[in-house]
Design a protein around this motif. Structure first.
Motif, mmCIF file in Angstrom:
data_model
loop_
_atom_site.group_PDB
_atom_site.id
_atom_site.type_symbol
_atom_site.label_atom_id
_atom_site.label_comp_id
_atom_site.label_asym_id
_atom_site.label_seq_id
_atom_site.Cartn_x
_atom_site.Cartn_y
_atom_site.Cartn_z
ATOM 1 N N ARG A 427 -9.616 -3.019 -4.188
ATOM 2 C CA ARG A 427 -8.854 -2.028 -3.424
ATOM 3 C C ARG A 427 -9.138 -0.614 -3.920
ATOM 4 O O ARG A 427 -9.240 0.331 -3.123
ATOM 5 C CB ARG A 427 -7.359 -2.340 -3.528
ATOM 6 C CG ARG A 427 -6.474 -1.355 -2.784
ATOM 7 C CD ARG A 427 -5.026 -1.791 -2.759
ATOM 8 N NE ARG A 427 -4.879 -3.032 -1.992
ATOM 9 C CZ ARG A 427 -3.713 -3.620 -1.772
ATOM 10 N NH1 ARG A 427 -2.607 -3.089 -2.268
ATOM 11 N NH2 ARG A 427 -3.650 -4.722 -1.068
ATOM 12 N N ARG A 431 -10.650 2.241 -1.314
ATOM 13 C CA ARG A 431 -9.816 3.372 -0.911
ATOM 14 C C ARG A 431 -10.189 4.685 -1.602
ATOM 15 O O ARG A 431 -10.040 5.754 -0.992
ATOM 16 C CB ARG A 431 -8.348 3.051 -1.189
ATOM 17 C CG ARG A 431 -7.813 1.909 -0.341
ATOM 18 C CD ARG A 431 -6.329 1.708 -0.529
ATOM 19 N NE ARG A 431 -5.802 0.696 0.396
ATOM 20 C CZ ARG A 431 -4.530 0.362 0.495
ATOM 21 N NH1 ARG A 431 -3.623 0.964 -0.286
ATOM 22 N NH2 ARG A 431 -4.142 -0.558 1.348
ATOM 23 N N TRP A 456 -6.526 8.435 1.969
ATOM 24 C CA TRP A 456 -6.135 8.494 0.557
ATOM 25 C C TRP A 456 -6.673 9.744 -0.140
ATOM 26 O O TRP A 456 -6.834 9.760 -1.349
ATOM 27 C CB TRP A 456 -6.626 7.225 -0.150
ATOM 28 C CG TRP A 456 -6.056 5.995 0.502
ATOM 29 C CD1 TRP A 456 -4.792 5.485 0.347
ATOM 30 C CD2 TRP A 456 -6.712 5.145 1.435
ATOM 31 N NE1 TRP A 456 -4.624 4.365 1.116
ATOM 32 C CE2 TRP A 456 -5.786 4.122 1.804
ATOM 33 C CE3 TRP A 456 -7.988 5.114 2.010
ATOM 34 C CZ2 TRP A 456 -6.111 3.106 2.706
ATOM 35 C CZ3 TRP A 456 -8.311 4.106 2.911
ATOM 36 C CH2 TRP A 456 -7.370 3.117 3.251
#
Length: 470
Positions: A427, A431, A456
């Protein structure tokens, strides 16, 4: 005919100067903050030939950066080499291969040098922002440093050196791993990966002793006095528990449910069982805990010369049992009693606040170690790329470096309660690390610009600001 809501896009053969791993800027900043680059360069200076262009420390850091970004072999270094404006000059594949061969020829000293540089960098990170809750230097108030030890299996898909059949009917290696648990608001750090042949026993006490020694050296000196060693039943040997006790440390080790445990379970009164707790501190339905120490029969001392080491368990050891109704379809074991599934662990922790239920929850949280192992296998440990055993020993040090870079980035870039601090590598890469950007030159400075609508962006901005100002 219904038109597609996605506009048609074709590939243009014209190329632009872009950075495909903009989040790697955070990794590079962490390397500078903790002094890892300087430390590795100094530690590996004996292996730098006189006319070498590339510094060995920089070469290993580039490989570790590639692994942190998702690579799993030396060829993936090409992704870092393709972004010189972000990562600088990167050595060619033949140069990297020659360095690995050179280090493998003096592998024990090379591994010790790499680990010394990691330990110095870890001390700098912890001095800047301690990744653990509580007050350092205290065992109470959450200041305990929990060191998890566990072995895992790495499959080999070819006949590599020292790859052997494993106890789970596979083929490969059985490295012993040690981690620091950051608690519920963080991930964890890799203290060590000791590569072993696939037929190495998970119950080998000598390997556990070595893993513990290597782990303690990795911790800052002032943090070593409040360590809790946590492991499964494979580490439950008299010599290992005596070693931990002699060091003045705490332990929480899985205890085998043998005849002495069975006798205690049959003897202990029903009112001795107390309600167990879940991870949130609430009563856990259908689960209970009790201390078996006073009901266990006296052990038989073995004086046979074939069994060197301590003959009895260390003084102050407590045996705590947990019983729970097994799920439907589960097969009962010989040590299970009246339909209850019995699991035990040994600990020497005493004092106010350490109730049986609290100790049992603390031990059960050892499951986070499995998460750390899964993250390592997502960060280069899933397949060892070399045929030679010594080269693979250097590779697992690269894996540990890459895992530390990711953990230190989360520690230094984000506050304790920020969810990004708990993200696993997949992750984190998707991101933050793999976002594309453009480097522009303005006012005699290089600036990295990110996409307008990347969801993000605020985390990258916050992390960059925190690394520059913390």
């Amino acid at each position: 005919m219904k038109r597609s809501p996605v506009p048609s896009v074709v590939l243009d053969s014209v190329r632009e100067s872009l950075v495909s791993s903009s989040g790697g800027l955070l990794l590079r900043e962490v390397i500078g903050v903790c002094g890892l680059g300087r430390g590795l360069s100094a530690a590996l200076s004996p292996w730098r030939p006189g006319r070498a262009v590339h510094d060995p420390g920089k070469v290993l850091l580039d490989v570790a950066t590639a692994v942190a970004l998702g690579g799993d072999c030396l060829a993936d270094l090409a992704a870092v080499r393709a972004q010189p404006t972000l990562f600088g000059a990167v050595a060619s594949d033949p140069t990297v291969s020659r360095l690995f061969a050179l280090l493998a020829g003096d592998v024990d000293e090379a591994v010790a040098a790499i680990r010394a540089a990691r330990a110095s960098a870890r001390a700098a990170v912890w001095a800047r922002r301690r990744p653990l809750p509580g007050t350092p230097g205290t065992r109470d108030g959450g200041g305990q440093v929990i060191v998890d030890i566990d072995a895992t299996l790495v499959t080999a898909h070819s006949d590599k050196e020292h790859a052997e059949p494993t106890f789970k009917k596979g083929f490969g290696f059985a490295p012993m791993c040690t981690f620091v648990d950051h608690g519920e608001h963080g991930t964890g750090e890799t203290l060590g990966i000791d590569l072993r042949p696939g037929n190495a026993s998970p119950w080998n006490s000598a390997d556990h002793l070595t893993a513990l020694d290597n782990a303690l050296v990795q911790l800052p000196a002032h943090e070593r006095g409040q360590v809790l060693v946590r492991a499964d039943t494979g580490a439950c040997s008299k010599v290992f528990l005596h070693k931990i006790t002699d060091l003045g440390l705490d332990y929480s080790i899985g205890f085998q449910a043998q005849d002495t445990v069975k006798a205690a379970i049959e003897t202990i009164p029903e009112q001795a069982w107390r309600a167990a707790l879940d991870g949130d501190g609430e009563p856990r339905e259908g689960a209970q805990v009790a201390e078996l120490t006073a009901w266990m029969p006296a052990p038989v001392t073995q004086n046979r010369a074939s069994r060197p080491g301590p003959k009895n368990w260390p003084h102050g050891m407590r045996v705590i049992a947990r019983r729970e109704r097994p799920h439907p379809g589960a097969q009962l074991r010989l040590t299970d009693h009246n339909g209850w599934r019995i699991t035990c662990f040994a600990t020497n922790t005493k004092g106010p606040g350490w109730t049986l239920a609290t100790l049992e929850v603390r031990h059960r949280q050892r499951a986070r170690c499995e998460d750390r192992i899964r993250c390592l296998k997502d960060t280069g440990l899933r397949n060892l790329p070399f045929h030679g055993y010594n080269q693979n020993r250097i590779w697992v040090e690269i894996v540990a470096l890459a895992a530390d870079l990711l953990a230190w980035t989360q520690t230094l870039a984000f506050e304790e309660h920020e969810p990004a601090r708990r993200w696993e590598p997949k992750r984190l890469r998707f991101r933050l690390l793999s976002v594309a950007g453009r480097i522009i030159h303005t006012a005699r400075r290089k600036r990295l610009r990110l996409p307008h609508d990347w969801p993000w962006n605020h985390l990258i901005d916050t992390g960059w600001t925190s690394l520059r100002t913390t």
